[in-house]
Structures are given as structure tokens and as C-alpha cells.
Design an enzyme around this catalytic site. Structure first.
Site, short mmCIF file in Angstrom:
data_model
loop_
_atom_site.label_atom_id
_atom_site.label_comp_id
_atom_site.label_asym_id
_atom_site.label_seq_id
_atom_site.Cartn_x
_atom_site.Cartn_y
_atom_site.Cartn_z
CG ASP A 9 -1.57 1.24 1.58
OD1 ASP A 9 -2.45 1.62 0.80
OD2 ASP A 9 -1.19 1.90 2.56
CG ASP A 11 -1.51 7.86 0.39
OD1 ASP A 11 -2.51 8.51 0.04
OD2 ASP A 11 -0.45 7.84 -0.26
CE LYS A 150 -5.97 0.26 -1.19
NZ LYS A 150 -4.90 0.55 -0.20
CG ASP A 173 -2.12 2.41 6.12
OD1 ASP A 173 -2.41 3.53 6.58
OD2 ASP A 173 -2.45 2.02 4.99
O1 LIG Z 1 -5.96 7.08 -1.51
C1 LIG Z 1 -6.10 7.01 -0.29
O2 LIG Z 1 -7.07 7.41 0.36
C2 LIG Z 1 -5.01 6.39 0.54
O3 LIG Z 1 -4.13 5.74 -0.25
P1 LIG Z 1 -3.62 4.26 0.08
O4 LIG Z 1 -4.67 3.32 -0.45
O5 LIG Z 1 -2.32 4.23 -0.66
O6 LIG Z 1 -3.45 4.17 1.59
MG LIG Z 2 -2.83 3.24 3.24
#
Ligand SMILES: O=C(O)COP(=O)(O)O
Ligand SMILES: [Mg+2]
Length: 236
Positions: A9, A11, A150, A173
Site C-alpha cells: 500500500d 499512503d 483493492k 495500514d
Molecule cells: O488514496 C487514499 O485514500 C489512501 O491511499 P492508500 O490506499 O495508498 O493508503
Molecule cells: Mg494506506
């Protein structure tokens, strides 16, 4: 189990912490290094395809991309696997709930994002009445027409790569990573991840976010790609 692929992942996982977009370079260094053991490295994120394609290219990753929370997949070529969403919803949602549409929304087909990331009952009710799906990643609220998440994107990517879920390590996360991690063989959750995600982790890193990724991947390198740490007795 012959591990071949690490899916990460972005963020909150590749970043320094879960409240910033700044990348943790130790994580990138470790992922670049583990590719020398023959692993492919891919990214799985709610971010838009252009953002992730740039990241993927400049970081030298090679295991594919799952963008827009599973709605857009890239490996040999680009696939949109969800229904397109009406962009007119952006202004409606912004005005109704006093939130801001992400600058990435014009570059998305199927999953619109808004901040702040706090999901309210009224938002859930609005989405249900419109036949839309709504969730939060802790970074942003996501709205889509398709139930796909996802997990669907990861399943599609694994079919493109011809690898089985047992060959794959996933690292995440937040709540939007639960269904992603359910599609991989070895689940890693960063130390500052959501409790709900930690519950399904095979390994919870001691360090937070990107430092946690570096912690796990460096252990994998020392054990020459063996997660059971037989090579060194590590308690992976
Ligand atoms: O796009 C988001 O809200 C967070 O991104 P992520 O899926 O990489 O944690
Ligand atoms: Mg994330």
C-alpha cells in the site's frame, strides 16, 4: 510457498507516518534491494493511476499497479475493472458535506476521493440512497459505483502475473487494505496501522509506516527471502 511478489500500500505504509504524503526512503531502499533476490514489487493504493504509474516508474518497481482502490490495474497494459462514476457527483458531495474533492479526481475513472477523511452516517446514507459505495482510508473518503475494492484489483493483478496468493506478501495500514491482504499469502501490517487490519496480520512491524516496511523487508533480505526465518531463526 515460493515467494515471488511483494505488494505494498502507499499512503500510511510507504510514507514516513499515517498523516503525511512524504515517502520513507528506507522503505524504498529495502524494496529496491529485495528485488535483487528475484522478488517483484508492486503497489496497491486508492490513489489515481497517473500518480501511481509515476511512483512505480521512478521507484523502479516491476510487480504491477492496483490503483483507485482496485478499479484500475496495470501490468502489461492498463485495465479499468469498475464502472465509471458520474463526475457531477463531486460538486454535489462537496457542497452537501462541506468537503474538498481531491486534485486527483479529474484523473480518475471510477473512484472519487474527498478530504477530510471522516466518514459520517449522513454520508453513508447519501451513498446508499444513490446506490454508491463509500469508505475511508484514513487519508480520504472514497466513493465508487462499483463494489469492487483493492481485493478485486489484487486478484486480477495476480492472474495477470500468473502467481498464486501463496507466493505473495502484502503490506498495508488501513481498513481499505483488509480485503487486499485477504488476497495474499503472508500479511504484514505496519505498527501504527488500524487495529482491525492488525488482527489479520501474520507479522506486525515494530516500527511505524515506512520504517516498518524497511524493518520487515530487511529481515526478508537477511533471510534470503524466507519469511519463516529458517536461515537465521528470526521470529518473522
Ligand atoms: O488514496 C487514499 O485514500 C489512501 O491511499 P492508500 O490506499 O495508498 O493508503
Ligand atoms: Mg494506506
Amino acid at each position: 510457498m515460493e515467494l515471488k511478489l511483494i505488494l505494498v500500500d502507499v499512503d500510511g505504509t510507504l510514507t514516513i507516518d499515517r498523516d503525511t504524503y512524504i515517502l520513507e526512503l528506507d522503505a524504498i531502499r529495502a524494496l529496491r534491494e529485495v528485488q535483487k533476490l528475484g522478488f517483484k514489487v508492486g503497489i496497491v493504493s486508492g490513489n489515481s493511476y497517473p500518480v501511481l504509474r509515476a511512483l512505480y516508474t521512478y521507484l523502479g518497481f516491476n510487480g504491477g499497479i492496483v490503483a483507485e482502490n482496485g478499479c484500475v490495474v496495470y501490468y502489461d497494459r492498463l485495465y479499468e475493472v469498475c464502472e465509471k462514476i458520474d463526475k457531477g457527483l463531486i460538486t454535489e458531495f462537496e457542497k452537501l458535506f462541506n468537503v474538498r474533492g481531491s486534485w486527483q479526481n479529474p484523473f480518475k475513472c471510477c473512484d472519487l476521493t474527498f478530504t477530510p477523511p471522516k466518514l459520517t452516517e449522513e454520508m453513508v446514507k447519501w451513498a446508499r440512497e444513490k446506490g454508491l459505495y463509500i469508505k475511508t482510508s484514513g487519508y480520504a473518503i472514497h466513493i465508487s459505483k462499483s463494489k469492487k475494492g483493492k481485493g478485486d484489483g489484487v486478484r486480477f493483478l495476480l492472474s495477470l502475473l500468473g502467481v498464486s496468493k501463496n507466493d505473495v506478501i502484502g503490506i498495508g495500514d488501513s481498513d481499505t487494505d483488509v480485503e487486499f491482504l485477504e488476497e495474499v499469502g503472508f500479511k504484514v501490517v505496519v505498527g501504527n496501522g488500524e487495529e482491525k487490519v492488525k488482527k489479520l496480520g501474520n507479522y506486525i512491524t515494530k516500527e511505524k509506516s515506512g520504517k516498518g516496511v524497511a524493518e520487515f523487508v530487511n529481515m526478508l533480505i537477511v533471510n534470503r527471502g524466507d519469511i519463516h526465518g529458517r536461515n537465521r531463526g528470526a521470529d518473522l
